[in-house]
Design a protein around this motif. Structure first.
Motif, PDB file in Angstrom:
ATOM      1  N   THR A 185       0.857  -1.185   0.000  1.00  0.00           N
ATOM      2  CA  THR A 185       0.000   0.000   0.000  1.00  0.00           C
ATOM      3  C   THR A 185       0.885   1.224   0.000  1.00  0.00           C
ATOM      4  O   THR A 185       1.601   1.473   0.974  1.00  0.00           O
ATOM      5  CB  THR A 185      -0.910   0.030   1.248  1.00  0.00           C
ATOM      6  N   GLY A 186       0.841   1.990  -1.089  1.00  0.00           N
ATOM      7  CA  GLY A 186       1.698   3.165  -1.166  1.00  0.00           C
ATOM      8  C   GLY A 186       3.159   2.760  -1.067  1.00  0.00           C
ATOM      9  O   GLY A 186       3.632   1.893  -1.794  1.00  0.00           O
ATOM     10  N   ARG A 245      -4.084 -11.607   8.311  1.00  0.00           N
ATOM     11  CA  ARG A 245      -5.217 -12.396   8.775  1.00  0.00           C
ATOM     12  C   ARG A 245      -6.456 -12.289   7.898  1.00  0.00           C
ATOM     13  O   ARG A 245      -7.402 -13.055   8.072  1.00  0.00           O
ATOM     14  CB  ARG A 245      -5.570 -11.983  10.205  1.00  0.00           C
ATOM     15  N   LEU A 246      -6.466 -11.338   6.982  1.00  0.00           N
ATOM     16  CA  LEU A 246      -7.630 -11.181   6.109  1.00  0.00           C
ATOM     17  C   LEU A 246      -7.204 -11.280   4.645  1.00  0.00           C
ATOM     18  O   LEU A 246      -6.249 -10.611   4.240  1.00  0.00           O
ATOM     19  CB  LEU A 246      -8.301  -9.821   6.329  1.00  0.00           C
ATOM     20  N   PRO A 247      -7.896 -12.065   3.847  1.00  0.00           N
ATOM     21  CA  PRO A 247      -7.592 -12.080   2.412  1.00  0.00           C
ATOM     22  C   PRO A 247      -7.939 -10.732   1.785  1.00  0.00           C
ATOM     23  O   PRO A 247      -8.810 -10.014   2.276  1.00  0.00           O
ATOM     24  CB  PRO A 247      -8.493 -13.200   1.869  1.00  0.00           C
ATOM     25  N   GLU A 248      -7.245 -10.397   0.719  1.00  0.00           N
ATOM     26  CA  GLU A 248      -7.431  -9.081   0.102  1.00  0.00           C
ATOM     27  C   GLU A 248      -8.776  -8.924  -0.601  1.00  0.00           C
ATOM     28  O   GLU A 248      -9.251  -7.814  -0.782  1.00  0.00           O
ATOM     29  CB  GLU A 248      -6.299  -8.815  -0.908  1.00  0.00           C
ATOM     30  N   PHE A 250      -6.950  -0.967   3.902  1.00  0.00           N
ATOM     31  CA  PHE A 250      -6.191  -0.053   3.052  1.00  0.00           C
ATOM     32  C   PHE A 250      -5.624   1.119   3.847  1.00  0.00           C
ATOM     33  O   PHE A 250      -4.513   1.583   3.582  1.00  0.00           O
ATOM     34  CB  PHE A 250      -7.075   0.467   1.921  1.00  0.00           C
ATOM     35  N   TYR A 251      -6.381   1.594   4.845  1.00  0.00           N
ATOM     36  CA  TYR A 251      -5.946   2.773   5.602  1.00  0.00           C
ATOM     37  C   TYR A 251      -5.478   2.418   7.012  1.00  0.00           C
ATOM     38  O   TYR A 251      -5.389   3.289   7.869  1.00  0.00           O
ATOM     39  CB  TYR A 251      -7.087   3.791   5.676  1.00  0.00           C
ATOM     40  N   ARG A 252      -5.153   1.156   7.231  1.00  0.00           N
ATOM     41  CA  ARG A 252      -4.795   0.729   8.579  1.00  0.00           C
ATOM     42  C   ARG A 252      -3.580   1.481   9.113  1.00  0.00           C
ATOM     43  O   ARG A 252      -3.486   1.782  10.305  1.00  0.00           O
ATOM     44  CB  ARG A 252      -4.537  -0.782   8.602  1.00  0.00           C
TER      45      ARG A 252
END
Length: 349
Positions: free
Chosen positions: A46-47, A136-139, A151-153
């Motif tokens: 991400t970025g 832990r989470l699929p995209e 995305f903004y975590r």
């Protein structure tokens, strides 16, 4: 408990930097070019931030819950260097995720998170959950809310991390009250250049420290025990340890700050963190590249304040609790029923 030598950590850090830079290069325009990866360890990007599902810093047969508290403190600087030294990306590795997760698991047991003075530990644990999301989470989950968090975590991690680190420094430092007031007769602000007026180069009893950079420097300079943590903070703060061009690319709008630090020969890397804290809190800037650095510093502050005599029994108790939860309930990290159990943080996958 396992101690990892400085030589091993130095060698593994050098390998990590070379490996990351072989997979990601920087273009002349400042963008990133992904080469064809030699393995499937790159799981998220991400970025300017990337995440690798691979452990680099520890030997392959060593896990984070096996480490001594000395190594858990010492490895914080290697984790920060792993984020800052590569020239083309901020690479969060499996090492970072395990370090954050194990710290959160132990911290929840070491401190009474129901007590008001330890609200910062609770906030830290929430920040760790955000950091673990990509693992832990699929995209491809078709849920806009989850995708926004994913995305903004780093933006959320950063804001949580800034406030948590401030709270931990104030709560645990003998020179400060919980609300950031000086408890000693005087603290000389030795980190400021000589040209600054004398009244700005010292703090006196009951004076509130409102400058974030000064809080970080008080943590660094007023740290008494253990000596190792004081040295780690001195090294992290030393601007001369870093490649200036890389810093300028990774952290926005710091040219003037770095120029002043070099001109004044004060060489404070922590001032960059203080500058970005203010800009992010005032809504002027979003510096997601700093998020994993800040969360790692929160971990150091926590390990700094767990007594060595208590650590062995505490870590054994936490790990036994985790094993019992998994063995008796057939759990996975994704199915743990309470988000603040140690088993909710570690292992991370």
């Amino acid at each position: 408990m396992i101690n990892i030598s400085q030589e091993v950590l130095d060698d593994n850090l050098a390998f990590l930097v070379a490996e990351i830079e072989s997979e990601i290069e920087r273009s002349d325009e400042g963008g990133r070019i992904h080469n064809h990866p030699r393995n499937s360890s790159h799981i998220s990007s991400t970025g300017s931030n990337s995440i690798w599902d691979e452990q680099y810093l520890l030997p392959s047969d060593t896990a984070y819950h096996e480490l001594s508290i000395t190594t858990l403190r010492k490895i914080s600087i290697y984790l920060c260097d792993a984020l800052i030294r590569p020239k083309a990306t901020i690479p969060t590795t499996f090492d970072h995720l395990c370090y954050w997760g194990w710290t959160a698991a132990v911290a929840g047991e070491a401190f009474d998170t129901s007590a008001e003075e330890f609200n910062n530990i609770f906030d830290f644990q929430l920040g760790v959950h955000l950091g673990l999301l990509p693992m832990r989470l699929p995209e491809n989950i078709p849920n806009a809310t989850i995708q926004a968090l994913r995305f903004y975590r780093e933006r959320l991690m950063l804001l949580i991390g800034f406030s948590t680190l401030e709270g931990l420094i104030c709560e645990f430092n003998n020179s400060l009250t919980g609300d950031g007031k000086i408890t000693t007769d005087e603290i000389k602000a030795c980190w400021k250049p000589e040209r600054i007026g004398e009244n700005q180069r010292r703090y006196t009893r009951n004076e509130e420290v409102s400058n974030y950079h000064d809080l970080l420097q008080i943590w660094r300079t007023q740290e008494e025990e253990p000596e190792l943590v004081r040295q780690i903070l001195y090294d992290i703060n030393d601007l001369q340890r870093y490649d200036i061009e890389t810093l300028l690319w990774k952290f926005e709008d710091i040219e003037a700050t770095i120029s002043e630090e070099l001109t004044d020969s004060t060489h404070n890397f922590l001032r960059i963190i203080g500058k970005h804290r203010n800009k992010n809190y005032h809504g002027e800037q979003v510096t997601r590249t700093l998020a994993p650095v800040i969360l790692t510093l929160c971990c150091l502050a926590i390990w700094d304040n767990i007594e060595e005599e208590e650590f062995i029994d505490l870590s054994s108790e936490v790990y036994e609790n985790i094993q019992w939860k998994y063995q008796t309930n057939d759990l996975t990290p994704q199915s743990v029923t309470h988000p603040l159990w140690p088993s909710a943080f570690y292992p991370v996958k």
